[in-house]
Motif scaffolding. Sequence first.
Motif, mmCIF file in Angstrom:
data_model
loop_
_atom_site.group_PDB
_atom_site.id
_atom_site.type_symbol
_atom_site.label_atom_id
_atom_site.label_comp_id
_atom_site.label_asym_id
_atom_site.label_seq_id
_atom_site.Cartn_x
_atom_site.Cartn_y
_atom_site.Cartn_z
ATOM 1 N N PRO A 5 -44.599 18.235 30.157
ATOM 2 C CA PRO A 5 -45.890 18.854 29.854
ATOM 3 C C PRO A 5 -46.690 18.124 28.774
ATOM 4 O O PRO A 5 -47.923 18.177 28.767
ATOM 5 N N ALA A 6 -46.033 17.431 27.850
ATOM 6 C CA ALA A 6 -46.758 16.744 26.781
ATOM 7 C C ALA A 6 -47.708 15.691 27.333
ATOM 8 O O ALA A 6 -48.757 15.404 26.739
ATOM 9 N N SER A 7 -47.367 15.106 28.483
ATOM 10 C CA SER A 7 -48.195 14.041 29.051
ATOM 11 C C SER A 7 -49.578 14.552 29.455
ATOM 12 O O SER A 7 -50.561 13.807 29.397
ATOM 13 N N ALA A 8 -49.673 15.822 29.856
ATOM 14 C CA ALA A 8 -50.967 16.372 30.244
ATOM 15 C C ALA A 8 -51.889 16.477 29.030
ATOM 16 O O ALA A 8 -53.098 16.190 29.119
ATOM 17 N N MET B 213 -46.279 16.892 34.967
ATOM 18 C CA MET B 213 -45.308 17.831 34.412
ATOM 19 C C MET B 213 -43.918 17.581 34.985
ATOM 20 O O MET B 213 -42.913 17.678 34.280
ATOM 21 N N GLY B 214 -43.862 17.250 36.276
ATOM 22 C CA GLY B 214 -42.566 17.018 36.899
ATOM 23 C C GLY B 214 -41.939 15.686 36.521
ATOM 24 O O GLY B 214 -40.718 15.575 36.412
ATOM 25 N N LEU C 3 -46.557 17.925 19.365
ATOM 26 C CA LEU C 3 -45.726 19.110 19.140
ATOM 27 C C LEU C 3 -44.894 19.451 20.377
ATOM 28 O O LEU C 3 -43.711 19.815 20.267
ATOM 29 N N VAL C 4 -45.521 19.350 21.556
ATOM 30 C CA VAL C 4 -44.788 19.660 22.789
ATOM 31 C C VAL C 4 -43.677 18.646 23.019
ATOM 32 O O VAL C 4 -42.546 18.998 23.369
ATOM 33 N N ALA C 5 -43.974 17.353 22.824
ATOM 34 C CA ALA C 5 -42.987 16.304 23.067
ATOM 35 C C ALA C 5 -41.803 16.405 22.109
ATOM 36 O O ALA C 5 -40.656 16.106 22.481
#
Length: 389
Positions: free
Chosen positions: A157-160, A152-153, A84-86
């Motif tokens: 954020p989706a990667s976390a 995140m950088g 969802l974030v990605a």
Amino acid sequence: MRWWSAANLVSNAGTWMQLTVQNLLVLQLSGSAALTGLSLALQVAPGLLLGLAGGAAVDRWPLKRTAALSQLALALIAFATAGLVASGLVTVGLLLVLTVLTGLVATVEGPACALLGNDLVPREDVPSAIAVGSVVSSTGRLAGTALAGVLMGVLGPASAYAANGLSFLCVAAVIPLLRLPARTEQTAQAPQEAPIARGGLSYFRTRRRLLALAALAALGSVLGRNYGLTLAALVTGPLHGGPQGYGLVSAVLALGGTAGAVLAGRLRRPSVRLVALVTALGGAAQALAGLSPTLLLLVLLVVPMAVLESMADTAVTTILQTDPPPGLRGRVLGTWRSLSTVWGLAGPPFLGVFMQLAGVRTALAAGGAATAASVAVGAAVLTRRQKPN
């Protein structure tokens, strides 16, 4: 035990990566400290109604299977959130719903994994195993918060969330390899004829030391210790530290937490008095942190705060898992989860609203001072009552 500790190190790093990113994500999407506090509260909310049932289920269900299935469920939720974030479809409302689902699974996953780790060692070594678990948790926190900023950088954020999902799969893969002794003693002593969780509630009510632990934990949680919320607001607000500054403070919190767990692990039989002392000292340190004029001074104050917080948490966990008879351990942990949910729900929203109305500095300073003063007054009253007439 080595396999279990290694898997949990990976899992804790993943959890703290996700938690660090989610706090910042909710703040960015909503711009509200109160909503960020609500998101933290919703993760523990299911424990209020289902904590007792979760603990009772752990006493009755196969421990390894319960722990493995709960890890797979948590992985599924993390991967769904990452998607969802990605895709840009995430909203604050969706994040809150997924947070509640995570809390539902945790009502079973928490006590199952705690007891599974303890059952890997002889009973006399359980306090040391709990201390090792605290060190693993703090080390994972340090690694997770440090990696969160990088992910995140660089990857977003989706990667976390995706990394956290993989960490749950890591634990699930290790569980079948663990050699777990038969829990014959627990089964023999478990009050199977009692209605669900009644045995744990009855036992908890008769133990003054457990009731005292609950009072201390409630005090600290409502008036402070939600550092993922309060320090995030302080660093990104009055101190203008940004995400990088918050990542630094989070890393120092984790480093201090590791040191605190090591210190607490040397105490074979921690007492309620120790928990009261470190709670009071932690409140005093929090009050000073709220008045920090610079990020550097805050970082220096965060070290003792983290050490004291970790010592209290490790001592409380040791008492909770060694005080009850084996057949009631899951029920007592379930009772604690239900009770802790009350102050877990009250603390973050209260602090969020308090920060909105009075400012983050006032909330931290006043909450810390009130915690220290309350413990001191309580100790004085108990000491006076215990003196002979």
